[in-house]
Design a protein around this motif. Structure first.
Motif, short mmCIF file in Angstrom:
data_model
loop_
_atom_site.label_atom_id
_atom_site.label_comp_id
_atom_site.label_asym_id
_atom_site.label_seq_id
_atom_site.Cartn_x
_atom_site.Cartn_y
_atom_site.Cartn_z
N CYS A 5 -43.41 17.87 -100.23
CA CYS A 5 -44.61 18.16 -101.03
C CYS A 5 -44.30 19.00 -102.25
O CYS A 5 -45.15 19.19 -103.11
CB CYS A 5 -45.65 18.86 -100.17
N GLY A 6 -43.09 19.55 -102.33
CA GLY A 6 -42.70 20.39 -103.45
C GLY A 6 -42.74 21.88 -103.15
O GLY A 6 -42.25 22.69 -103.94
N GLU A 7 -43.29 22.26 -102.01
CA GLU A 7 -43.33 23.69 -101.65
C GLU A 7 -41.93 24.20 -101.34
O GLU A 7 -41.15 23.53 -100.68
CB GLU A 7 -44.25 23.90 -100.45
N LEU A 8 -41.63 25.40 -101.84
CA LEU A 8 -40.32 26.00 -101.57
C LEU A 8 -40.18 26.31 -100.08
O LEU A 8 -41.10 26.79 -99.44
CB LEU A 8 -40.14 27.27 -102.37
N THR A 9 -38.99 26.04 -99.56
CA THR A 9 -38.73 26.26 -98.14
C THR A 9 -37.70 27.36 -97.90
O THR A 9 -37.24 27.53 -96.77
CB THR A 9 -38.23 24.96 -97.47
N THR A 10 -37.36 28.09 -98.94
CA THR A 10 -36.29 29.08 -98.82
C THR A 10 -36.58 30.15 -97.77
O THR A 10 -35.65 30.67 -97.14
CB THR A 10 -36.00 29.75 -100.17
N THR A 11 -37.84 30.50 -97.56
CA THR A 11 -38.17 31.52 -96.56
C THR A 11 -38.73 30.92 -95.27
O THR A 11 -39.14 31.65 -94.38
CB THR A 11 -39.18 32.54 -97.12
N MET A 12 -38.78 29.60 -95.19
CA MET A 12 -39.31 28.94 -93.99
C MET A 12 -38.24 28.81 -92.92
O MET A 12 -37.05 28.80 -93.21
CB MET A 12 -39.85 27.55 -94.33
N LYS A 13 -38.68 28.68 -91.67
CA LYS A 13 -37.78 28.37 -90.56
C LYS A 13 -37.45 26.89 -90.65
O LYS A 13 -38.33 26.05 -90.84
CB LYS A 13 -38.46 28.63 -89.21
N LYS A 14 -36.18 26.54 -90.52
CA LYS A 14 -35.75 25.15 -90.52
C LYS A 14 -35.49 24.72 -89.09
O LYS A 14 -34.62 25.27 -88.42
CB LYS A 14 -34.48 24.96 -91.35
N LEU A 15 -36.25 23.76 -88.63
CA LEU A 15 -36.13 23.27 -87.25
C LEU A 15 -35.42 21.92 -87.29
O LEU A 15 -36.03 20.86 -87.22
CB LEU A 15 -37.52 23.16 -86.60
N PHE A 16 -34.10 21.97 -87.43
CA PHE A 16 -33.29 20.78 -87.64
C PHE A 16 -33.43 19.75 -86.53
O PHE A 16 -33.22 18.56 -86.75
CB PHE A 16 -31.81 21.17 -87.80
N GLU A 17 -33.77 20.19 -85.32
CA GLU A 17 -33.86 19.27 -84.18
C GLU A 17 -35.26 18.70 -83.98
O GLU A 17 -35.47 17.88 -83.10
CB GLU A 17 -33.39 19.96 -82.90
N VAL A 18 -36.23 19.10 -84.82
CA VAL A 18 -37.61 18.61 -84.69
C VAL A 18 -37.88 17.62 -85.83
O VAL A 18 -37.95 18.00 -86.99
CB VAL A 18 -38.63 19.77 -84.74
N PRO A 19 -38.04 16.32 -85.51
CA PRO A 19 -38.29 15.33 -86.56
C PRO A 19 -39.70 15.44 -87.14
O PRO A 19 -40.64 15.83 -86.45
CB PRO A 19 -38.10 13.99 -85.85
N PRO A 44 -40.33 29.94 -79.52
CA PRO A 44 -39.46 29.21 -78.59
C PRO A 44 -40.21 28.05 -77.94
O PRO A 44 -41.39 28.17 -77.60
CB PRO A 44 -39.08 30.26 -77.55
N ARG A 45 -39.55 26.94 -77.79
CA ARG A 45 -40.16 25.76 -77.17
C ARG A 45 -40.57 26.06 -75.74
O ARG A 45 -39.80 26.67 -74.99
CB ARG A 45 -39.18 24.60 -77.14
N PRO A 46 -41.75 25.62 -75.34
CA PRO A 46 -42.18 25.82 -73.96
C PRO A 46 -41.26 25.09 -72.98
O PRO A 46 -40.93 23.95 -73.20
CB PRO A 46 -43.58 25.22 -73.92
N GLY A 47 -40.85 25.78 -71.95
CA GLY A 47 -40.05 25.17 -70.90
C GLY A 47 -38.60 24.93 -71.28
O GLY A 47 -37.87 24.31 -70.53
N GLN A 48 -38.17 25.38 -72.43
CA GLN A 48 -36.78 25.17 -72.82
C GLN A 48 -36.06 26.51 -72.89
O GLN A 48 -36.57 27.47 -73.45
CB GLN A 48 -36.69 24.48 -74.18
N GLN A 49 -34.87 26.55 -72.33
CA GLN A 49 -34.06 27.76 -72.41
C GLN A 49 -33.16 27.66 -73.63
O GLN A 49 -32.84 26.58 -74.08
CB GLN A 49 -33.22 27.92 -71.15
N GLY A 50 -32.79 28.75 -74.18
CA GLY A 50 -31.90 28.74 -75.34
C GLY A 50 -32.66 29.04 -76.62
O GLY A 50 -33.65 29.75 -76.62
N THR A 51 -32.17 28.45 -77.71
CA THR A 51 -32.69 28.81 -79.02
C THR A 51 -33.64 27.79 -79.64
O THR A 51 -33.98 27.90 -80.80
CB THR A 51 -31.52 29.03 -80.00
N GLY A 52 -34.03 26.76 -78.92
CA GLY A 52 -34.92 25.75 -79.47
C GLY A 52 -36.25 26.33 -79.91
O GLY A 52 -36.88 27.08 -79.19
N LEU A 53 -36.67 25.99 -81.15
CA LEU A 53 -37.93 26.50 -81.67
C LEU A 53 -38.91 25.37 -81.89
O LEU A 53 -38.53 24.21 -82.01
CB LEU A 53 -37.69 27.23 -83.00
#
Length: 91
Positions: A41-55, A14-23
């Motif tokens: 890079c070509g690495e599979l991301t199927t089991t990775m966490k996707k942080l859509f809000e983090v550029p 969880p993001r420091p200082g942020q309430q809710g689900t932000g990672l």
């Protein structure tokens, strides 16, 4: 702000200082786009966490191969836009 590449990582917290689900990435950040199953890079991301809000890149440890791939893609896109502008201006 449109995020072209977002972060995918193996561990997030969880993001420091942020309430809710932000990672926030707690492992190496990879560059990911919507759709597909792999990082820049070509690495599979199927089991990775996707942080859509983090550029990507983010202010932490980034995958070097993803950094290279994303910067090359952005450079090519920028140069392509310049070539189009030059052609349009010379017509």
């Amino acid at each position: 702000m449109k995020i072209d590449w977002f972060v995918a990582c193996k561990v997030a917290y969880p993001r420091p200082g942020q309430q809710g689900t932000g990672l926030w990435p707690a492992s190496v950040a990879h560059a990911k786009r919507l759709g597909g199953t792999s990082a820049a890079c070509g690495e599979l991301t199927t089991t990775m966490k996707k942080l859509f809000e983090v550029p990507f890149p983010f202010a932490g440890e980034n995958c070097r191969a993803c950094l290279v791939a994303v910067s090359e893609e952005r450079r090519a896109r920028t140069q392509g836009a310049r070539h189009v502008a030059v052609r349009e201006g010379s017509a």
